[in-house]
Scaffold this motif. Structure first.
Motif, PDB file in Angstrom:
ATOM      1  N   ILE A  21       0.831  -1.215   0.000  1.00 28.99           N
ATOM      2  CA  ILE A  21       0.000   0.000   0.000  1.00 28.99           C
ATOM      3  C   ILE A  21       0.862   1.261   0.000  1.00 28.99           C
ATOM      4  CG2 ILE A  21      -1.739   1.291   1.319  1.00 28.99           C
ATOM      5  CD1 ILE A  21      -2.665  -1.523   2.383  1.00 28.99           C
ATOM      6  N   HIS A  22       1.961   1.244   0.724  1.00 29.01           N
ATOM      7  CA  HIS A  22       2.920   2.353   0.761  1.00 29.01           C
ATOM      8  C   HIS A  22       2.254   3.709   0.986  1.00 29.01           C
ATOM      9  CE1 HIS A  22       6.807   0.569   0.321  1.00 29.01           C
ATOM     10  NE2 HIS A  22       6.453  -0.119  -0.760  1.00 29.01           N
ATOM     11  N   GLY A  23       1.416   3.781   2.017  1.00 26.38           N
ATOM     12  CA  GLY A  23       0.855   5.066   2.401  1.00 26.38           C
ATOM     13  C   GLY A  23      -0.235   5.590   1.479  1.00 26.38           C
ATOM     14  N   HIS A  24      -0.788   4.744   0.625  1.00 22.11           N
ATOM     15  CA  HIS A  24      -1.866   5.168  -0.279  1.00 22.11           C
ATOM     16  C   HIS A  24      -3.195   4.589   0.207  1.00 22.11           C
ATOM     17  CE1 HIS A  24       0.448   7.232  -3.410  1.00 22.11           C
ATOM     18  NE2 HIS A  24       1.389   6.338  -3.191  1.00 22.11           N
ATOM     19  N   PHE A  25      -3.577   4.947   1.415  1.00 22.31           N
ATOM     20  CA  PHE A  25      -4.802   4.390   1.987  1.00 22.31           C
ATOM     21  C   PHE A  25      -6.061   4.952   1.344  1.00 22.31           C
ATOM     22  CE2 PHE A  25      -1.761   3.431   5.413  1.00 22.31           C
ATOM     23  CZ  PHE A  25      -2.002   2.074   5.538  1.00 22.31           C
ATOM     24  N   LYS A  26      -6.012   6.168   0.832  1.00 21.76           N
ATOM     25  CA  LYS A  26      -7.175   6.704   0.114  1.00 21.76           C
ATOM     26  C   LYS A  26      -7.393   5.912  -1.175  1.00 21.76           C
ATOM     27  CE  LYS A  26      -7.101  11.401   1.969  1.00 21.76           C
ATOM     28  NZ  LYS A  26      -5.968  11.183   2.902  1.00 21.76           N
ATOM     29  N   LEU A  27      -6.313   5.499  -1.809  1.00 24.80           N
ATOM     30  CA  LEU A  27      -6.420   4.651  -2.991  1.00 24.80           C
ATOM     31  C   LEU A  27      -7.025   3.300  -2.621  1.00 24.80           C
ATOM     32  CD1 LEU A  27      -5.740   4.402  -6.013  1.00 24.80           C
ATOM     33  CD2 LEU A  27      -3.487   3.540  -5.348  1.00 24.80           C
ATOM     34  N   LEU A  28      -6.615   2.768  -1.470  1.00 21.67           N
ATOM     35  CA  LEU A  28      -7.190   1.510  -0.994  1.00 21.67           C
ATOM     36  C   LEU A  28      -8.685   1.659  -0.739  1.00 21.67           C
ATOM     37  CD1 LEU A  28      -6.998  -1.396  -0.022  1.00 21.67           C
ATOM     38  CD2 LEU A  28      -6.245  -0.536   2.215  1.00 21.67           C
ATOM     39  N   GLU A  29      -9.100   2.775  -0.169  1.00 23.74           N
ATOM     40  CA  GLU A  29     -10.521   3.003   0.068  1.00 23.74           C
ATOM     41  C   GLU A  29     -11.315   2.965  -1.241  1.00 23.74           C
ATOM     42  OE1 GLU A  29     -10.570   6.732   2.086  1.00 23.74           O
ATOM     43  OE2 GLU A  29     -10.379   5.830   4.083  1.00 23.74           O
ATOM     44  N   LEU A  30     -10.766   3.577  -2.282  1.00 27.58           N
ATOM     45  CA  LEU A  30     -11.436   3.562  -3.585  1.00 27.58           C
ATOM     46  C   LEU A  30     -11.500   2.147  -4.148  1.00 27.58           C
ATOM     47  CD1 LEU A  30      -9.879   6.744  -5.244  1.00 27.58           C
ATOM     48  CD2 LEU A  30     -12.201   6.485  -4.347  1.00 27.58           C
ATOM     49  N   LEU A  31     -10.440   1.394  -3.936  1.00 26.70           N
ATOM     50  CA  LEU A  31     -10.395   0.021  -4.432  1.00 26.70           C
ATOM     51  C   LEU A  31     -11.416  -0.854  -3.711  1.00 26.70           C
ATOM     52  CD1 LEU A  31      -8.800  -1.623  -6.484  1.00 26.70           C
ATOM     53  CD2 LEU A  31      -7.074  -2.056  -4.728  1.00 26.70           C
ATOM     54  N   LEU A  32     -11.564  -0.664  -2.413  1.00 22.39           N
ATOM     55  CA  LEU A  32     -12.560  -1.426  -1.658  1.00 22.39           C
ATOM     56  C   LEU A  32     -13.981  -1.050  -2.094  1.00 22.39           C
ATOM     57  CD1 LEU A  32     -11.066  -1.471   1.959  1.00 22.39           C
ATOM     58  CD2 LEU A  32     -10.843  -3.168   0.141  1.00 22.39           C
ATOM     59  N   LYS A  33     -14.181   0.224  -2.360  1.00 22.45           N
ATOM     60  CA  LYS A  33     -15.496   0.657  -2.838  1.00 22.45           C
ATOM     61  C   LYS A  33     -15.794   0.032  -4.204  1.00 22.45           C
ATOM     62  CE  LYS A  33     -18.266   4.815  -3.665  1.00 22.45           C
ATOM     63  NZ  LYS A  33     -18.276   6.312  -3.631  1.00 22.45           N
ATOM     64  N   LYS A  34     -14.793   0.001  -5.061  1.00 22.18           N
ATOM     65  CA  LYS A  34     -14.937  -0.593  -6.399  1.00 22.18           C
ATOM     66  C   LYS A  34     -15.276  -2.075  -6.306  1.00 22.18           C
ATOM     67  CE  LYS A  34     -12.388  -0.851 -10.799  1.00 22.18           C
ATOM     68  NZ  LYS A  34     -11.097  -0.518 -11.478  1.00 22.18           N
ATOM     69  N   SER A  35     -14.795  -2.737  -5.240  1.00 19.85           N
ATOM     70  CA  SER A  35     -15.023  -4.168  -5.047  1.00 19.85           C
ATOM     71  C   SER A  35     -16.244  -4.462  -4.191  1.00 19.85           C
ATOM     72  CB  SER A  35     -13.789  -4.802  -4.402  1.00 19.85           C
ATOM     73  OG  SER A  35     -12.645  -4.592  -5.189  1.00 19.85           O
ATOM     74  N   SER A  36     -17.002  -3.411  -3.823  1.00 20.93           N
ATOM     75  CA  SER A  36     -18.185  -3.552  -2.951  1.00 20.93           C
ATOM     76  C   SER A  36     -17.826  -4.256  -1.655  1.00 20.93           C
ATOM     77  CB  SER A  36     -19.300  -4.315  -3.688  1.00 20.93           C
ATOM     78  OG  SER A  36     -19.690  -3.635  -4.857  1.00 20.93           O
ATOM     79  N   PHE A  37     -16.681  -3.888  -1.096  1.00 24.31           N
ATOM     80  CA  PHE A  37     -16.219  -4.486   0.165  1.00 24.31           C
ATOM     81  C   PHE A  37     -17.194  -4.166   1.289  1.00 24.31           C
ATOM     82  CE2 PHE A  37     -13.842  -4.334   4.135  1.00 24.31           C
ATOM     83  CZ  PHE A  37     -13.143  -5.527   4.109  1.00 24.31           C
ATOM     84  N   ASP A  38     -17.503  -5.167   2.101  1.00 25.62           N
ATOM     85  CA  ASP A  38     -18.436  -5.022   3.225  1.00 25.62           C
ATOM     86  C   ASP A  38     -17.714  -5.412   4.509  1.00 25.62           C
ATOM     87  OD1 ASP A  38     -20.424  -5.103   5.121  1.00 25.62           O
ATOM     88  OD2 ASP A  38     -21.803  -6.336   3.941  1.00 25.62           O
ATOM     89  N   GLY A  39     -17.322  -4.416   5.288  1.00 17.67           N
ATOM     90  CA  GLY A  39     -16.555  -4.667   6.502  1.00 17.67           C
ATOM     91  C   GLY A  39     -17.300  -5.447   7.566  1.00 17.67           C
ATOM     92  N   SER A  40     -18.612  -5.617   7.425  1.00 19.83           N
ATOM     93  CA  SER A  40     -19.356  -6.390   8.426  1.00 19.83           C
ATOM     94  C   SER A  40     -19.187  -7.889   8.219  1.00 19.83           C
ATOM     95  CB  SER A  40     -20.842  -6.020   8.385  1.00 19.83           C
ATOM     96  OG  SER A  40     -21.441  -6.421   7.163  1.00 19.83           O
ATOM     97  N   VAL A  41     -18.770  -8.294   6.996  1.00 18.40           N
ATOM     98  CA  VAL A  41     -18.605  -9.731   6.723  1.00 18.40           C
ATOM     99  C   VAL A  41     -17.299 -10.062   6.000  1.00 18.40           C
ATOM    100  CG1 VAL A  41     -21.066 -10.271   6.698  1.00 18.40           C
ATOM    101  CG2 VAL A  41     -19.953  -9.519   4.581  1.00 18.40           C
ATOM    102  N   ASP A  42     -16.728  -9.111   5.277  1.00 18.14           N
ATOM    103  CA  ASP A  42     -15.526  -9.377   4.494  1.00 18.14           C
ATOM    104  C   ASP A  42     -14.267  -9.115   5.305  1.00 18.14           C
ATOM    105  OD1 ASP A  42     -17.198  -9.911   2.344  1.00 18.14           O
ATOM    106  OD2 ASP A  42     -17.015  -7.878   1.508  1.00 18.14           O
ATOM    107  N   ARG A  43     -13.144  -9.670   4.835  1.00 19.31           N
ATOM    108  CA  ARG A  43     -11.836  -9.433   5.449  1.00 19.31           C
ATOM    109  C   ARG A  43     -10.844  -9.043   4.364  1.00 19.31           C
ATOM    110  NH1 ARG A  43     -11.101 -15.012   8.942  1.00 19.31           N
ATOM    111  NH2 ARG A  43     -10.948 -15.830   6.804  1.00 19.31           N
TER     112      ARG A  43
END
Length: 242
Positions: A21-43
């Motif tokens: 990730i190298h300090g690109h957590f905002k990029l990670l947030e966009l990637l999780l949104k693109k993948s419909s990540f659900d923190g209540s069930v996904d890891r």
């Protein structure tokens, strides 16, 4: 403290793995949104190098507190640990993207170092289909001929003695022998091993080792996310962010 960590199958959601990730957590947030990540069930699992080079390294403490986010220790985390303990090279770390860290208060530096030191060197995840997935930052730390995945875990935790533990730590965090020699030999005792550290233009397979650091800290790179059961790849390029 050098440890490993194991995770049981996720029977209610999906498991993902992300490259360096190298300090690109905002990029990670966009990637999780693109993948419909659900923190209540996904890891989500990370191959390490959470910090340095990118603009959001300070956010690492927030991410490490998320119950669905799990990471192994990378060499950039190790540089922080070494420098705070007085055994590292601050100038070298700063040149490699770590200058942000030395602007923090000494108390926060210590707090962050303690959190990073608590990260495992190896993670093992069992999938619902029965496969076992290994995660290590640079390379499976094989220290003997005919070593297996279990041997690598035992070396990291000190079962073979301190010299082998030091060698295993070096391999887990820094090694590039396998990718430099294009070694296709399978790691025995594990179905797949995901690694980062060595930047590749796209996800690369060497035997059952999968390289997923697609270089999001560089202008022509991307951050890659893989859903472990379906092997679905999702990425966002740095160019798309500009």
């Amino acid at each position: 403290m050098h440890k490993t960590q194991s995770f049981s199958p996720n029977k209610i959601g999906r498991d993902f793995i992300v490259g360096d990730i190298h300090g690109h957590f905002k990029l990670l947030e966009l990637l999780l949104k693109k993948s419909s990540f659900d923190g209540s069930v996904d890891r989500i699992f990370s191959v390490g190098d959470l910090i340095d080079r990118g603009p959001d390294s300070i956010d690492v403490m927030v991410w490490l507190q998320k119950p669905w986010f799990h990471a192994v220790r990378g060499n950039h985390e190790q540089m922080v640990i070494d420098c705070v303990s007085g055994n590292g090279d601050i100038a070298r770390h700063s040149r490699n993207g770590g200058a942000w860290f030395y602007k923090l208060s000494p108390i926060f530096q210590q707090t962050l170092s303690d959190a990073l030191q608590n990260l495992p060197l190896i993670i093992e995840v069992e999938l619902t289909d029965g496969r076992k997935i290994g995660i290590v930052h640079a390379e499976t730390p094989l220290t003997h001929n005919n070593d297996t995945w279990q041997s690598a875990k035992d070396a990291i935790t000190g079962q073979f003695g301190e010299p082998h533990q030091r060698l295993a730590l070096e391999k887990a965090l820094y090694a590039r022998r396998k990718i430099e020699s294009l070694d296709e030999v399978l790691i025995q005792g594990i179905d797949q091993v995901y690694v980062g550290h060595s930047t590749v233009p796209s996800v690369m397979y060497l035997g059952n080792t999968i390289y997923i650091d697609t270089g999001c800290s560089f202008d022509d790179g991307a951050l890659t996310l893989i859903e472990l059961t379906t092997q679905t790849h999702t990425n966002i390029s740095m160019q798309a962010m500009q």
